[in-house]
Design a protein around this motif. Structure first.
Motif, mmCIF file in Angstrom:
data_model
loop_
_atom_site.group_PDB
_atom_site.id
_atom_site.type_symbol
_atom_site.label_atom_id
_atom_site.label_comp_id
_atom_site.label_asym_id
_atom_site.label_seq_id
_atom_site.Cartn_x
_atom_site.Cartn_y
_atom_site.Cartn_z
ATOM 1 N N LEU A 14 25.101 5.204 22.850
ATOM 2 C CA LEU A 14 24.760 3.966 23.557
ATOM 3 C C LEU A 14 25.211 2.754 22.749
ATOM 4 C CD1 LEU A 14 23.315 2.441 25.872
ATOM 5 C CD2 LEU A 14 21.225 2.574 24.500
ATOM 6 N N ALA A 15 24.982 2.809 21.436
ATOM 7 C CA ALA A 15 25.418 1.709 20.576
ATOM 8 C C ALA A 15 26.934 1.558 20.624
ATOM 9 C CB ALA A 15 24.946 1.957 19.145
ATOM 10 N N HIS A 16 27.630 2.700 20.627
ATOM 11 C CA HIS A 16 29.098 2.677 20.744
ATOM 12 C C HIS A 16 29.525 2.037 22.058
ATOM 13 C CE1 HIS A 16 33.248 4.174 20.995
ATOM 14 N NE2 HIS A 16 32.937 4.667 22.167
ATOM 15 N N ALA A 17 28.828 2.395 23.149
ATOM 16 C CA ALA A 17 29.164 1.847 24.469
ATOM 17 C C ALA A 17 28.976 0.337 24.497
ATOM 18 C CB ALA A 17 28.309 2.511 25.545
ATOM 19 N N LYS A 18 27.914 -0.134 23.865
ATOM 20 C CA LYS A 18 27.612 -1.566 23.902
ATOM 21 C C LYS A 18 28.558 -2.380 23.015
ATOM 22 C CE LYS A 18 24.418 -1.025 26.860
ATOM 23 N NZ LYS A 18 24.752 -1.356 28.267
ATOM 24 N N MET A 19 29.295 -1.693 22.166
ATOM 25 C CA MET A 19 30.274 -2.391 21.320
ATOM 26 C C MET A 19 31.606 -2.589 22.037
ATOM 27 S SD MET A 19 29.591 -0.458 17.689
ATOM 28 C CE MET A 19 31.094 -1.106 16.963
ATOM 29 N N GLN A 20 31.756 -1.956 23.206
ATOM 30 C CA GLN A 20 33.023 -2.049 23.931
ATOM 31 C C GLN A 20 33.131 -3.402 24.651
ATOM 32 O OE1 GLN A 20 35.166 0.435 23.304
ATOM 33 N NE2 GLN A 20 33.448 1.246 22.090
ATOM 34 N N PRO A 21 34.351 -3.824 24.991
ATOM 35 C CA PRO A 21 34.514 -5.085 25.731
ATOM 36 C C PRO A 21 33.758 -5.079 27.057
ATOM 37 C CG PRO A 21 36.617 -4.343 24.838
ATOM 38 C CD PRO A 21 35.641 -3.234 24.592
ATOM 39 N N ASN A 22 33.498 -6.250 27.591
ATOM 40 C CA ASN A 22 32.621 -6.416 28.751
ATOM 41 C C ASN A 22 33.075 -5.654 29.992
ATOM 42 O OD1 ASN A 22 30.815 -8.016 27.399
ATOM 43 N ND2 ASN A 22 31.812 -9.939 27.975
ATOM 44 N N GLU A 69 31.704 13.664 23.306
ATOM 45 C CA GLU A 69 33.094 13.315 22.997
ATOM 46 C C GLU A 69 33.805 12.801 24.255
ATOM 47 O OE1 GLU A 69 34.760 13.248 20.016
ATOM 48 O OE2 GLU A 69 32.722 13.498 19.258
ATOM 49 N N ILE A 70 33.499 13.411 25.393
ATOM 50 C CA ILE A 70 34.084 12.949 26.661
ATOM 51 C C ILE A 70 33.511 11.584 27.012
ATOM 52 C CG2 ILE A 70 34.286 13.425 29.130
ATOM 53 C CD1 ILE A 70 34.065 16.428 28.394
ATOM 54 N N ARG A 71 32.198 11.453 26.860
ATOM 55 C CA ARG A 71 31.559 10.169 27.177
ATOM 56 C C ARG A 71 32.124 9.046 26.313
ATOM 57 N NH1 ARG A 71 26.741 13.758 27.993
ATOM 58 N NH2 ARG A 71 26.007 13.305 30.115
ATOM 59 N N LYS A 72 32.315 9.328 25.043
ATOM 60 C CA LYS A 72 32.838 8.309 24.125
ATOM 61 C C LYS A 72 34.181 7.779 24.618
ATOM 62 C CE LYS A 72 32.259 9.257 19.812
ATOM 63 N NZ LYS A 72 32.448 9.880 18.475
ATOM 64 N N GLU A 73 35.036 8.688 25.091
ATOM 65 C CA GLU A 73 36.339 8.269 25.600
ATOM 66 C C GLU A 73 36.220 7.568 26.949
ATOM 67 O OE1 GLU A 73 38.922 8.354 23.736
ATOM 68 O OE2 GLU A 73 37.968 9.537 22.157
ATOM 69 N N LEU A 74 35.305 8.047 27.797
ATOM 70 C CA LEU A 74 35.112 7.431 29.118
ATOM 71 C C LEU A 74 34.607 6.003 28.987
ATOM 72 C CD1 LEU A 74 35.043 7.807 32.240
ATOM 73 C CD2 LEU A 74 32.670 8.566 31.976
ATOM 74 N N TYR A 75 33.658 5.795 28.090
ATOM 75 C CA TYR A 75 33.068 4.467 27.935
ATOM 76 C C TYR A 75 34.071 3.431 27.439
ATOM 77 C CZ TYR A 75 28.503 6.858 28.253
ATOM 78 O OH TYR A 75 27.411 7.595 28.649
ATOM 79 N N LYS A 76 35.179 3.878 26.826
ATOM 80 C CA LYS A 76 36.193 2.947 26.320
ATOM 81 C C LYS A 76 37.101 2.409 27.422
ATOM 82 C CE LYS A 76 36.885 5.317 21.844
ATOM 83 N NZ LYS A 76 37.910 6.090 21.087
ATOM 84 N N LEU A 77 37.157 3.107 28.559
ATOM 85 C CA LEU A 77 38.129 2.767 29.600
ATOM 86 C C LEU A 77 37.705 1.529 30.376
ATOM 87 C CD1 LEU A 77 38.884 6.347 31.006
ATOM 88 C CD2 LEU A 77 40.069 5.108 29.173
ATOM 89 N N TYR A 78 38.653 0.696 30.716
ATOM 90 C CA TYR A 78 38.379 -0.474 31.556
ATOM 91 C C TYR A 78 38.236 -0.034 33.009
ATOM 92 C CZ TYR A 78 39.472 -3.695 27.757
ATOM 93 O OH TYR A 78 39.460 -4.392 26.564
ATOM 94 N N SER A 79 37.349 -0.687 33.719
ATOM 95 C CA SER A 79 37.211 -0.386 35.145
ATOM 96 C C SER A 79 38.397 -0.968 35.904
ATOM 97 C CB SER A 79 35.911 -0.963 35.703
ATOM 98 O OG SER A 79 35.997 -2.379 35.777
ATOM 99 N N GLY A 80 38.640 -0.428 37.091
ATOM 100 C CA GLY A 80 39.657 -0.994 37.959
ATOM 101 C C GLY A 80 39.083 -2.162 38.739
ATOM 102 N N ASN A 81 39.829 -2.567 39.761
ATOM 103 C CA ASN A 81 39.373 -3.686 40.590
ATOM 104 C C ASN A 81 38.448 -3.152 41.685
ATOM 105 O OD1 ASN A 81 39.152 -6.272 41.628
ATOM 106 N ND2 ASN A 81 40.997 -6.091 42.881
ATOM 107 N N TRP A 82 37.337 -2.574 41.248
ATOM 108 C CA TRP A 82 36.360 -1.975 42.163
ATOM 109 C C TRP A 82 34.988 -1.992 41.492
ATOM 110 C CZ3 TRP A 82 35.901 1.868 38.592
ATOM 111 C CH2 TRP A 82 37.046 2.454 38.066
#
Length: 386
Positions: A14-22, A69-82
């Motif tokens: 969770l801490a890792h996720a909150k460190m990612q860009p908005n 490990e999958i979540r860590k990579e997923l949380y780094k991805l930017y969302s699309g226009n949706w």
């Protein structure tokens, strides 16, 4: 429903996720943690569920562990226009028996599907597909399943339920709610001719790896008719997804499997999507975790671009084409919204298979019909209906 069997996502993640860009998914997905509690899910479109279960795995023990490990990579991805209308519900840990795990997963999936929430399952061995299938028992409807796999996983009738025999249990065990099974990407040398012939006699759809790789668009109408989609990482070549002890040199590329995942997402019918056989001890530089996270990203994008054009709405939204063939008349419907095509089999309203009377197809199927060739999928579906 009681969700106590779901372990929350680790606080460090969770801490890792909150460190990612908005604008990344880690900031936008509602995550089940001790700190945040359980998310409000009834207003969600998609729910991510991990399953740590490998007791019925064949040759890939350890699958389903360390799904963060999958979540860590997923949380780094930017969302699309949706809109990101997604919750991560955490992980189902192994029950005292494997049947306990199946029951927990099946109960949860049934609850989500009834509430129009699409579960994305990351696990765990592919026998979990059986628990996914059993979740539809309470819906009292027949279902269509698509497996993306290099093997059919039939096993033999005498085999216990495992990752390589689950399909025979789906076909044979009661209640039998399976209407159609489709395999995408099988490799002939991994499947006996007896198995290939059996699936043909059952009027199921099977597509070799080469067929699909040469024309990836074949996947779209298959996914459009699916309720359950089950992806075995063995369908992906080792070079692109090494985190699976059963990986082989040939298979789909990372690009192809992401395209297939998006086709699953844009299907108006797909109501559960699972990715199985991830084994972190074989993951090189988190390459497979990254690929799975991208598959999930494409599935989410697909869901957000669903056309909702299944032709039961206003006739003004479709063009109807009538094609006489020998003693048959084939009706085709083309959506004005998406340009997608369906074939129709005439059934009376009391027929329990009414929901299967419209068969997704391609423009080429229509052209074949005008050349007096009845499409193969129309014939197979008719044989299952009568």
């Amino acid at each position: 429903m009681n969700f106590k069997f779901l372990n929350p996502v680790d606080e460090t993640l969770l801490a890792h996720a909150k460190m990612q860009p908005n604008q990344t998914l880690g900031q936008l997905i509602e995550i089940h943690t001790i700190q945040n509690g359980f998310p409000e899910i009834l207003n969600k479109k998609i729910a991510i569920i991990g399953v740590d279960e490998d007791r019925a795995s064949i040759g890939n023990y350890g699958t389903g562990s360390n799904l963060d490990e999958i979540r860590k990579e997923l949380y780094k991805l930017y969302s699309g226009n949706w809109p990101v209308n997604v919750a991560d519900l955490g992980t189902i840990k192994q029950g005292n028996t494997i049947e306990d795990t199946y029951f927990a997963l099946s109960s949860l999936l049934s609850y989500l599907i009834k509430n129009k929430i699409i579960p994305v399952i990351i696990g765990g061995s592919q026998d979990l597909t059986y628990a996914n299938y059993r979740a539809y028992d309470t819906l009292e409807q027949t279902v269509n399943m698509v497996a993306v796999d290099n093997k059919f996983d039939l096993g033999s009738i005498e085999d216990e339920l495992t990752s390589q025999s689950y399909l025979s249990k789906i076909v044979m065990n009661q209640p039998n709610n399976l209407f159609n099974y489709s395999n995408i990407g099988y490799q002939t040398y991994f499947n006996s001719q007896d198995e290939i012939d059996l699936l043909d006699r059952l009027f199921f759809d099977t597509y070799r790896l080469g067929e699909v790789s040469n024309s990836i668009q074949l996947v779209e109408p298959l996914m459009r008719d699916a309720d359950i989609v089950s992806v075995d990482l063995s369908s992906i070549r080792y070079a692109d997804a090494p985190a699976n002890n059963n990986a082989t040199p040939n298979g789909f590329t990372g690009t192809e499997i992401c395209t297939i995942s998006r086709y699953a997402g844009i299907s108006d019918k797909v109501s559960s999507f699972g990715i199985y056989e991830y084994n972190p001890k074989f993951d090189i530089k988190s390459q497979t975790a990254q690929l799975i996270s991208q598959m999930i990203w494409y599935f989410i994008e697909g869901v957000n671009y669903r056309a909702k054009d299944y032709p039961f709405g206003s006739k003004d939204n479709y063009q109807k084409y009538i094609v006489p063939i020998e003693d048959q008349v084939l009706n085709f419907h083309k959506s004005n919204k998406s340009g997608r095509w369906w074939m129709e089999i005439n059934l009376n309203d009391n027929n329990k298979f009414k929901r299967h009377a419209l068969i997704p197809c391609t423009y080429q199927d229509y052209i074949s019909a005008t050349n007096q060739e009845i499409p193969d999928r129309w014939i197979k579906t008719l044989k299952k209906l009568v």
